[in-house]
Design an enzyme around this catalytic site. Structure first.
Site, PDB file in Angstrom:
ATOM      1  CG  HIS A 279     -17.485 -48.938 -30.718  1.00 10.11           C
ATOM      2  ND1 HIS A 279     -16.759 -47.912 -31.273  1.00 10.11           N
ATOM      3  CD2 HIS A 279     -18.385 -48.353 -29.903  1.00 10.11           C
ATOM      4  CE1 HIS A 279     -17.212 -46.760 -30.822  1.00 10.11           C
ATOM      5  NE2 HIS A 279     -18.197 -47.005 -29.985  1.00 10.11           N
ATOM      6  CG  ASP A 281     -18.485 -46.234 -26.388  1.00  5.88           C
ATOM      7  OD1 ASP A 281     -18.387 -45.584 -27.432  1.00  5.88           O
ATOM      8  OD2 ASP A 281     -19.472 -46.935 -26.128  1.00  5.88           O
ATOM      9  CG  ASP A 391     -21.635 -45.455 -30.984  1.00  9.09           C
ATOM     10  OD1 ASP A 391     -22.842 -45.560 -31.277  1.00  9.09           O
ATOM     11  OD2 ASP A 391     -21.224 -45.441 -29.813  1.00  9.09           O
ATOM     12  CG  HIS A 597     -18.885 -41.041 -29.869  1.00  7.27           C
ATOM     13  ND1 HIS A 597     -17.845 -41.757 -30.414  1.00  7.27           N
ATOM     14  CD2 HIS A 597     -19.704 -41.960 -29.287  1.00  7.27           C
ATOM     15  CE1 HIS A 597     -18.034 -43.038 -30.189  1.00  7.27           C
ATOM     16  NE2 HIS A 597     -19.153 -43.199 -29.492  1.00  7.27           N
TER      17      HIS A 597
END
Length: 1098
Positions: A279, A281, A391, A597
């Site tokens: 993951h 971001d 997430d 997000h």
């Protein structure tokens, strides 16, 4: 007589030590593989390398430090002048880049061995080959995400010469802050503390992986478990057998470990599908430009692991990151495509980025899927079937419908495991969306997307699986993440060992599709969850970073206008106009990127929002210029205006007629206006019957009839403002103390209660500063009581008050309150100078309305949430998200609270609040400090919300009419300046989007049912339509909705059958039938909350 002679049998020995004490034994065994424990210089970790050297005879290091915090390409870097450097030098400051030319001469004594390059500078780095291929990422530090070693050769010859480059980024895995979420320190420096050539002791590494499994089972299966006791005994035997410096004891230990791990599972054991994952971001504690490098570091590392472990599979989402790698790392992109082709590198997700799903508009969510799925299909030949969003901070109730319309079947997340009030009760289930669409959904019971492949995580996967009665499998998503990195070789090694071990679930390297298809194959029935997946944490994100949210709303609506106007220009067959496909795609990619997000949430560092502001400014300036040019083109606007007499042209981009009071500039040639503004540079005019999605001209020579708005003061110095619909009363401090509806003969505010009350709450979360507002903030709030009110405008078209308030010693508020002669809506145009530390400003209204639920706008519909705290599930929703409005209604009437740039609301009892501004200090210490401009409104309405026009009023408030001062000679021609599209017979249906089709010149129209009811609508076009196809949001055609008659077969024949009909007669009849069919329009049957996309061939 028979005699029995004694025989020698194997029997247990008598222990010469006390019985094992579980806690002591576990601690002893833990120390055996601990780097910080007593005796770590002679435990197993001390034996992991047979030889090491950091001699400059074997490692030569040169460096080029890039100036001005620039990030340069490999090609640029290798052209620079490098200087000598050495182990122990410090490099910085934060965000700087340093390129190292590394030259290795492998010692002769390493011949025949595997040799590793060890590098640790407590930051991130990327190893490059001499010809520019990214080889592997490096992560410094001492945490579980550390990755210090790179395999130089699996079999050295001795005296081998190897050279490569290392690109050092002066930031850690989680940026450059102090602590996890602290604001970045701009002056951090990083020490090159490890620089070695090393020969691994492979049996010692194998024993380490074995021992980690055995010790993990001993610790985590629990004291009552037989296998836990066996594991503890085995681990203790290994420690007793091991002798540091004697590799033969390591071999014996491996035999002991193998005996334990050889015990297999039963057939009914839980099955875990393990997915490598990284993951990243897209923006968070580092800027977007660093994310590009994180992707290269992480993905090159994973490709190296795929080469070493053929069974290893790695899943990766976010088309934006793929595009960045494709653009910036051509060699790496080629390797990724190779691994995708053989099924090791698995694209997933189907969206442009892993977006927030609460605040983006419905159309923005559609574009996430459209951009993502088209990218994956164009580059890899297939679409994604799993919507991957591990997430994000809560999940909109329209997602099941939208992902189905994006040709996807499955949904994965785990974020609701973070809930701080209620545990989400399901693991594998049917998620049923707002419209009734269902999606097979799984939430990893390990409750992480960064699993480390430990026995504890496998045990947790079984323990936390809340649907074990129905499904016997789950996903384990493993690998270092958030800041990237991905799985380590040690994780894969542990999974290999745990594949089928008695006491643990069965594990296999797999894919998400395999998992979901297995669930479909083996599960008879599953539970369901209806509606939104509300996240009971991070509720402050609806408000944090107000400017980003303001630009988000305005950019979405600007693109809506732009695509609509460009479509009109396109279908008018103007040869001089080319639909700007590339520009619109670039605008949408920027909007979708910022909707990541952690960016949309306001929880990123200040540098990220500097980048966002640049992108939003580009969209805003360029987009508005494009819109002006399109309006001028469509209206035939002249510049300069040749006629001395002037009029105004008005363009309505909404799909219903409108009546408005417009503010226009006072220019020479316009007639006198009914009212000038308080500041004298503009005036007000009343315009009506502005057609839907069309234009109308007004010469302003005659004034339309209206009943003037009035304003006066009562005996208590309260100010009363009224029009033909309502009367509102403000006290001398600016609080709303009366709202009387004349037609309903009803007062909406109880005696002693008020509206427009500004309340400041202490806002100190437990940890996640920018993310959270905690439930206890409601216990500590202060009302800004004092204020002043002045009358700015007296009417007749518009009355306005100026309210000024000091809301603290450091913050001020100023607002213009407006009531026009023609509307029930009261607008509050507000400016705030804000300088606070962990305070939260809200405005609240107490209504004399009895309602158990409030209606909140979401994408393509509404969500109802409670006004009470009856259960813990109700109380957990003390702060919620909405788009353009929230409405509190009872039988016969209601009041909506509208906004133009806010997303946070809360309600309790009869009080409805709009969240305005927060002031967190991490990870952005300057978050929201400064000047804010915002608008909100209250809209009292007849009828309950479900029969009201609140949805339309929300659009009206956010989408202003477009006006032009123009020659009076052009006024009469405006009505026919654009094609007309309209929906009839269904006021609950909203025509939201008009755009050109992606792969043809057809027109795409997207509409939705907004209230939750069935609708039968007629779609009309002023232009002849050949056909209408209903399609999904990827624009795949699903079914024919309308097709123009092309033959005379369906023509009514009212003449005698023996009458000879000429060909010309048949043509006339066919034309007549087509005209009749065109006049009737296309019949549309729309279900509650359905999103319908139409492809129209004109």
């Amino acid at each position: 007589m028979q005699r029995y002679l004694p025989c020698k049998q194997r029997e247990p020995a008598v222990m010469e030590s006390p019985k094992l004490i579980r806690s002591i034994t576990i601690d002893r065994c833990s120390n055996f593989i601990s780097g910080g424990a007593n005796g770590n210089d002679i435990n197993l970790l001390s034996q992991l390398y047979k030889a090491r050297t950091n001699s400059e005879d074997h490692i030569s290091l040169m460096v080029y430090s890039v100036p001005d915090l620039k990030r340069i390409t490999f090609e640029e870097a290798v052209q620079q002048e490098f200087r000598p450097t050495h182990l122990g030098e410090w490099f910085g400051p934060s965000w700087s880049t340093h390129w190292f030319h590394v030259q290795i001469r492998i010692p002769l004594e390493f011949a025949g061995e595997e040799v590793h390059f060890i590098w640790n500078a407590d930051n991130e780095a990327l190893i490059w080959s001499m010809d520019g291929m990214p080889l592997q990422g490096l992560t410094g530090g001492a945490g579980s995400d550390a990755r210090h070693d790179y395999i130089l050769t699996t079999q050295a010859q001795g005296d081998d010469f190897i050279q490569f480059y290392v690109e050092m980024a002066c930031n850690g895995m989680f940026g450059a802050g102090n602590g996890l979420i602290g604001p970045p320190d701009p002056n951090r420096f990083f020490n090159l503390s490890e620089l070695d050539l090393a020969v691994p002791n492979k049996p010692a590494w194998q024993l380490l992986y074995d021992f980690q499994i055995i010790l993990g089972m001993a610790k985590d299966l629990g004291p009552d478990s037989l296998r836990s006791s066996q594991a503890m005994y085995t681990a203790n035997r290994i420690v007793n057998t091991f002798v540091p410096g004697d590799d033969s004891t390591i071999m014996t230990c491996l035999v002991i470990a193998a005996e334990f791990l050889a015990s297999k599972n039963g057939d009914a054991q839980h099955e875990i599908y393990a997915l490598g994952h990284c993951h990243i971001d897209t923006g968070w504690l580092w800027p977007f430009e660093e994310t590009i490098r994180k992707a290269a570091r992480s993905w090159s590392t994973q490709i190296d692991l795929m080469d070493r472990y053929p069974e290893y599979k790695f899943i990766c989402s976010q088309a934006q990151q793929y595009e960045w790698v494709k653009t910036n790392y051509a060699h790496l992109w080629g390797r990724i495509r190779e691994k995708i082709a053989i099924g090791q590198f698995l694209p997933t997700g189907g969206t442009w980025i892993e977006m927030d799903t609460n605040m983006p508009s419905g159309e923005a969510l559609c574009r996430q899927f459209l951009l993502g799925q088209r990218f994956f299909e164009e580059n890899f030949g297939k679409r994604c079937k799993v919507f991957w969003l591990p997430d994000s901070f809560g999940y909109s109730s329209q997602l099941p419908q939208l992902l189905q319309l994006a040709d996807m079947k499955y949904f994965f997340t785990q974020k609701l495991s973070w809930n701080n009030v209620n545990k989400f009760p399901m693991t594998t289930f049917w998620w049923i969306g707002l419209d009734g669409t269902k999606t097979l959904t799984h939430m990893a019971p390990s409750e992480t997307y960064n699993a480390q492949c430990s026995p504890e995580e496998l045990i947790r996967s079984v323990k936390n699986h809340r649907d074990k009665e129905y499904s016997n499998s789950s996903l384990l998503v493993y690998g270092n993440g958030d800041g990237g990195g991905g799985p380590l070789a040690s994780m894969i090694e542990r999974l290999r060992r745990m594949k089928d071990v008695d006491g643990l679930p069965k594990v296999e390297f797999s894919t998400p599709i395999d998992f979901y298809e297995n669930v479909e194959r083996t599960t008879d029935a599953l539970c369901s969850w209806k509606g939104e997946l509300y996240f009971e944490l991070h509720r402050g994100i609806y408000t944090t970073h107000a400017l980003c949210k303001k630009f988000n709303r305005s950019s979405e609506l600007l693109l809506r206008d732009l695509e609509m106007l460009a479509s009109f220009a396109h279908i008018m067959k103007d040869q001089n106009y080319k639909y700007p496909v590339a520009e619109f795609e670039q605008f949408w990619k920027m909007i979708c990127l910022i909707q990541f997000h952690d960016v949309m949430a306001g929880s990123s560092i200040e540098m990220v929002y500097d980048d966002c502001l640049q992108m939003y400014t580009k969209i805003d300036l360029h987009g508005k210029q494009m819109r002006d040019d399109l309006v001028d083109k469509l209206l035939g606007w002249e510049n300069p205006i040749m006629s001395e007499e002037k009029a105004i042209g008005v363009f309505n981009t909404l799909a219903w007629p409108r009546q408005e009071i417009l503010e226009i500039p006072l220019v020479e040639g316009l007639p006198s206006l009914a009212q000038n503004s308080a500041f004298g540079r503009t005036g007000y005019v009343l315009v009506d019957d502005i057609p839907p999605l069309g234009a109308k001209g007004y010469d302003l020579k005659t004034c339309l009839d209206f009943e003037p708005v009035k304003i006066h003061m009562d005996q208590s110095n309260n100010i009363l403002v009224e029009n033909k619909y309502i009367q509102v009363t403000f006290d001398k401090s600016g609080h709303l103390i009366g709202l009387y509806d004349k037609s309903l003969m009803r007062e909406f505010i109880k005696q002693g209660e008020r509206g427009n009350v500004f309340k400041m709450y202490e806002d100190i979360p437990l940890f996640w500063d920018a993310w959270d507002v905690e439930i206890y903030h409601l216990e500590k709030g202060v009302v800004a009581e004092e204020g002043s009110v002045q009358i700015l405008e007296h009417g007749p078209l518009r009355a306005a008050l100026l309210i000024e308030k000091r809301i603290s010693d450091t913050s001020r508020l100023r607002q213009c309150v407006i009531l026009t002669a023609i509307s029930r809506r009261i607008d509050f145009e507000t400016e705030v100078d804000w300088n606070e530390n962990r305070q939260f400003l809200k405005v609240e209204f107490a209504w004399d309305i009895l309602a158990d639920n409030v209606f909140y706008e979401t994408q393509y519909g509404i969500v109802q949430r409670p006004t009470h705290y009856n259960t813990s599930w109700d109380g957990a929703k003390f702060e919620v998200v909405a788009h353009k409005f929230a409405d509190m209604s009872e039988y016969g009437c209601g009041v909506a609270l509208l906004n133009d740039c806010k997303y946070g609301y809360s309600a309790y009892g009869n009080v409805l609040r709009l969240s305005l501004i927060r002031s967190p200090k991490a990870p952005d210490s300057n978050c929201d400090i400064g000047h804010h401009v915002l608008r909100y409104a209250i809209y009292p309405h007849e009828n309950h919300f479900m029969q009201s026009d609140v949805v339309r009023e929300g659009f009206n408030f956010n989408v202003p009419l477009i006006t032009r001062v123009m020659s009076i000679n052009q006024v009469n021609s405006l009505a026919k300046s654009v094609p007309q599209f309209r929906i009839e017979g269904a006021p609950n249906v909203v025509l939201d989007t008009i755009k050109k089709a992606e792969d043809s010149d057809d027109l795409i129209i997207r509409l939705y049912e907004a209230y939750g009811g069935h609708a039968t609508a007629r779609f009309h076009s002023s232009l002849p339509m050949k056909s209408i196809q209903q399609c999904n949001i990827l624009e795949d055609e699903l079914e024919t909705v309308y097709e123009m008659t092309s033959t005379a077969e369906r023509v009514d024949r009212t003449f005698s059958t023996n009458l000879r009909v000429l060909d010309d007669d048949m043509v006339d009849l066919r034309l007549e039938a087509q005209q009749k069919q065109h006049a009737q329009g296309a019949l549309l049957k729309i279900k509650p909350f359905q999103v319908m996309t139409l492809k129209i061939k004109l």
